[in-house]
Design a protein around this motif. Structure first.
Motif, PDB file in Angstrom:
ATOM      1  N   LEU A  48       0.835  -1.207   0.000  1.00  0.00           N
ATOM      2  CA  LEU A  48       0.000   0.000   0.000  1.00  0.00           C
ATOM      3  C   LEU A  48       0.871   1.259   0.000  1.00  0.00           C
ATOM      4  CD1 LEU A  48      -2.724   1.402   0.095  1.00  0.00           C
ATOM      5  CD2 LEU A  48      -2.682   1.151   2.590  1.00  0.00           C
ATOM      6  N   LEU A  49       1.938   1.268   0.800  1.00  0.00           N
ATOM      7  CA  LEU A  49       2.850   2.406   0.811  1.00  0.00           C
ATOM      8  C   LEU A  49       3.410   2.642  -0.593  1.00  0.00           C
ATOM      9  CD1 LEU A  49       4.642   4.513   2.396  1.00  0.00           C
ATOM     10  CD2 LEU A  49       6.361   2.707   2.418  1.00  0.00           C
ATOM     11  N   ILE A  57       3.159  10.389  -6.857  1.00  0.00           N
ATOM     12  CA  ILE A  57       4.225  10.943  -7.692  1.00  0.00           C
ATOM     13  C   ILE A  57       3.785  10.999  -9.156  1.00  0.00           C
ATOM     14  CG2 ILE A  57       6.576  10.558  -8.557  1.00  0.00           C
ATOM     15  CD1 ILE A  57       6.351  11.707  -5.675  1.00  0.00           C
ATOM     16  N   LEU A  58       3.084   9.982  -9.611  1.00  0.00           N
ATOM     17  CA  LEU A  58       2.597  10.003 -10.994  1.00  0.00           C
ATOM     18  C   LEU A  58       1.622  11.161 -11.203  1.00  0.00           C
ATOM     19  CD1 LEU A  58       2.997   8.482 -13.610  1.00  0.00           C
ATOM     20  CD2 LEU A  58       1.214   6.892 -12.901  1.00  0.00           C
ATOM     21  N   VAL A  88      -2.946  11.115 -16.960  1.00  0.00           N
ATOM     22  CA  VAL A  88      -1.923  10.535 -16.090  1.00  0.00           C
ATOM     23  C   VAL A  88      -2.446  10.452 -14.653  1.00  0.00           C
ATOM     24  CG1 VAL A  88       0.342  10.991 -15.045  1.00  0.00           C
ATOM     25  CG2 VAL A  88       0.052  11.132 -17.518  1.00  0.00           C
ATOM     26  N   ALA A  89      -3.114  11.490 -14.188  1.00  0.00           N
ATOM     27  CA  ALA A  89      -3.670  11.474 -12.826  1.00  0.00           C
ATOM     28  C   ALA A  89      -4.735  10.390 -12.686  1.00  0.00           C
ATOM     29  CB  ALA A  89      -4.253  12.843 -12.476  1.00  0.00           C
ATOM     30  N   LEU A  90      -5.561  10.207 -13.706  1.00  0.00           N
ATOM     31  CA  LEU A  90      -6.586   9.154 -13.653  1.00  0.00           C
ATOM     32  C   LEU A  90      -5.967   7.761 -13.680  1.00  0.00           C
ATOM     33  CD1 LEU A  90      -9.343  10.700 -15.947  1.00  0.00           C
ATOM     34  CD2 LEU A  90      -9.410  10.407 -13.453  1.00  0.00           C
ATOM     35  N   VAL A  91      -4.922   7.580 -14.466  1.00  0.00           N
ATOM     36  CA  VAL A  91      -4.214   6.297 -14.484  1.00  0.00           C
ATOM     37  C   VAL A  91      -3.617   6.018 -13.106  1.00  0.00           C
ATOM     38  CG1 VAL A  91      -2.134   5.140 -15.378  1.00  0.00           C
ATOM     39  CG2 VAL A  91      -3.772   6.174 -16.960  1.00  0.00           C
ATOM     40  N   ALA A  92      -3.048   7.042 -12.488  1.00  0.00           N
ATOM     41  CA  ALA A  92      -2.470   6.882 -11.151  1.00  0.00           C
ATOM     42  C   ALA A  92      -3.545   6.464 -10.151  1.00  0.00           C
ATOM     43  CB  ALA A  92      -1.803   8.184 -10.697  1.00  0.00           C
ATOM     44  N   TRP A  93      -4.683   7.113 -10.192  1.00  0.00           N
ATOM     45  CA  TRP A  93      -5.781   6.790  -9.278  1.00  0.00           C
ATOM     46  C   TRP A  93      -6.283   5.374  -9.519  1.00  0.00           C
ATOM     47  CZ3 TRP A  93     -11.237   6.490 -10.371  1.00  0.00           C
ATOM     48  CH2 TRP A  93     -12.027   6.442  -9.235  1.00  0.00           C
ATOM     49  N   LEU A  94      -6.497   5.019 -10.777  1.00  0.00           N
ATOM     50  CA  LEU A  94      -6.958   3.676 -11.110  1.00  0.00           C
ATOM     51  C   LEU A  94      -5.916   2.636 -10.704  1.00  0.00           C
ATOM     52  CD1 LEU A  94      -9.100   1.881 -12.423  1.00  0.00           C
ATOM     53  CD2 LEU A  94      -7.938   2.250 -14.612  1.00  0.00           C
ATOM     54  N   GLY A  95      -4.633   2.924 -10.959  1.00  0.00           N
ATOM     55  CA  GLY A  95      -3.574   2.005 -10.552  1.00  0.00           C
ATOM     56  C   GLY A  95      -3.561   1.777  -9.057  1.00  0.00           C
ATOM     57  N   LEU A  96      -3.786   2.825  -8.296  1.00  0.00           N
ATOM     58  CA  LEU A  96      -3.832   2.688  -6.836  1.00  0.00           C
ATOM     59  C   LEU A  96      -5.014   1.822  -6.418  1.00  0.00           C
ATOM     60  CD1 LEU A  96      -2.903   3.377  -3.978  1.00  0.00           C
ATOM     61  CD2 LEU A  96      -4.223   5.490  -4.144  1.00  0.00           C
ATOM     62  N   LEU A  97      -6.172   2.080  -6.983  1.00  0.00           N
ATOM     63  CA  LEU A  97      -7.357   1.289  -6.623  1.00  0.00           C
ATOM     64  C   LEU A  97      -7.176  -0.184  -6.976  1.00  0.00           C
ATOM     65  CD1 LEU A  97     -10.321   3.601  -7.728  1.00  0.00           C
ATOM     66  CD2 LEU A  97      -9.489   3.166  -5.414  1.00  0.00           C
ATOM     67  N   LEU A 108       0.069  -1.175 -14.070  1.00  0.00           N
ATOM     68  CA  LEU A 108      -0.508   0.049 -14.632  1.00  0.00           C
ATOM     69  C   LEU A 108       0.270   1.282 -14.168  1.00  0.00           C
ATOM     70  CD1 LEU A 108      -2.775   1.291 -16.336  1.00  0.00           C
ATOM     71  CD2 LEU A 108      -4.199   1.305 -14.276  1.00  0.00           C
ATOM     72  N   LEU A 109       0.650   1.321 -12.910  1.00  0.00           N
ATOM     73  CA  LEU A 109       1.448   2.445 -12.400  1.00  0.00           C
ATOM     74  C   LEU A 109       2.814   2.490 -13.088  1.00  0.00           C
ATOM     75  CD1 LEU A 109       0.481   2.137  -8.642  1.00  0.00           C
ATOM     76  CD2 LEU A 109      -0.038   4.091 -10.131  1.00  0.00           C
TER      77      LEU A 109
END
Length: 162
Positions: A48-49, A57-58, A88-97, A108-109
């Motif tokens: 998670l970290l 960062i992305l 890029v921000a949406l990919v980062a959010w989706l990658g985190l989820l 994905l990240l």
């Protein structure tokens, strides 16, 4: 005709810039170490970290494009940079989820960082004022992508039944 980006600038990157850029890799390494050791701190495990910091960062890198588009109204790729910054921000959010339930999120990240590196290579990295910045950004990007690959291998290796 000289490009305004070719003129020397008092904002030339400094050892502080380089130090902060490379120090930004440390949370990725800490996340890998936490997974390797099976450590949990304040209820946060290394995966998670790692994924949370990666998404942060992305998104930050996407924000740099957004700021560039806002500050350069004459930039020929202004609309593209604005839209890509949001992508890029949406990919980062989706990658985190997705990373909370699947290794695909980490992939994905990593792909997001590779895309940012590829796109930045097209933004005139040879301009004298930006050469040092892009060289450092390239090196740090490759380190970060490498960290993602190490984390993926580690998680696959540690997966039950693997």
């Amino acid at each position: 005709m000289k490009d305004s980006l070719d003129t020397p600038s008092p904002t030339e990157p400094t050892p502080l810039f380089d130090g902060l850029a490379y120090a930004g890799v440390l949370p990725f390494v800490v996340g890998i170490w936490m997974v390797w050791q099976g450590t949990v701190v304040l209820g946060i495990d290394g995966r998670l970290l790692f994924a949370g910091y990666s998404a942060c960062i992305l998104s930050f890198l996407g924000g740099i494009w957004w700021a560039g588009a806002l500050n350069r109204p004459d930039h020929p790729r202004r609309l593209g940079l604005t839209l890509q910054s949001n992508g890029v921000a949406l990919v980062a959010w989706l990658g985190l989820l997705v990373s909370t339930v699947s290794l695909w999120g980490l992939l994905l990240l990593a792909a997001g960082f590779a895309y940012v590196r590829w796109e930045e290579a097209r933004l005139n990295p040879n301009a004298r004022r930006l050469r040092h910045y892009f060289r450092t950004r390239s090196r740090v990007s490759y380190l970060v992508i490498g960290c993602h690959l190490v984390m993926l291998v580690l998680l696959l290796w540690r997966a039950p039944g693997a």
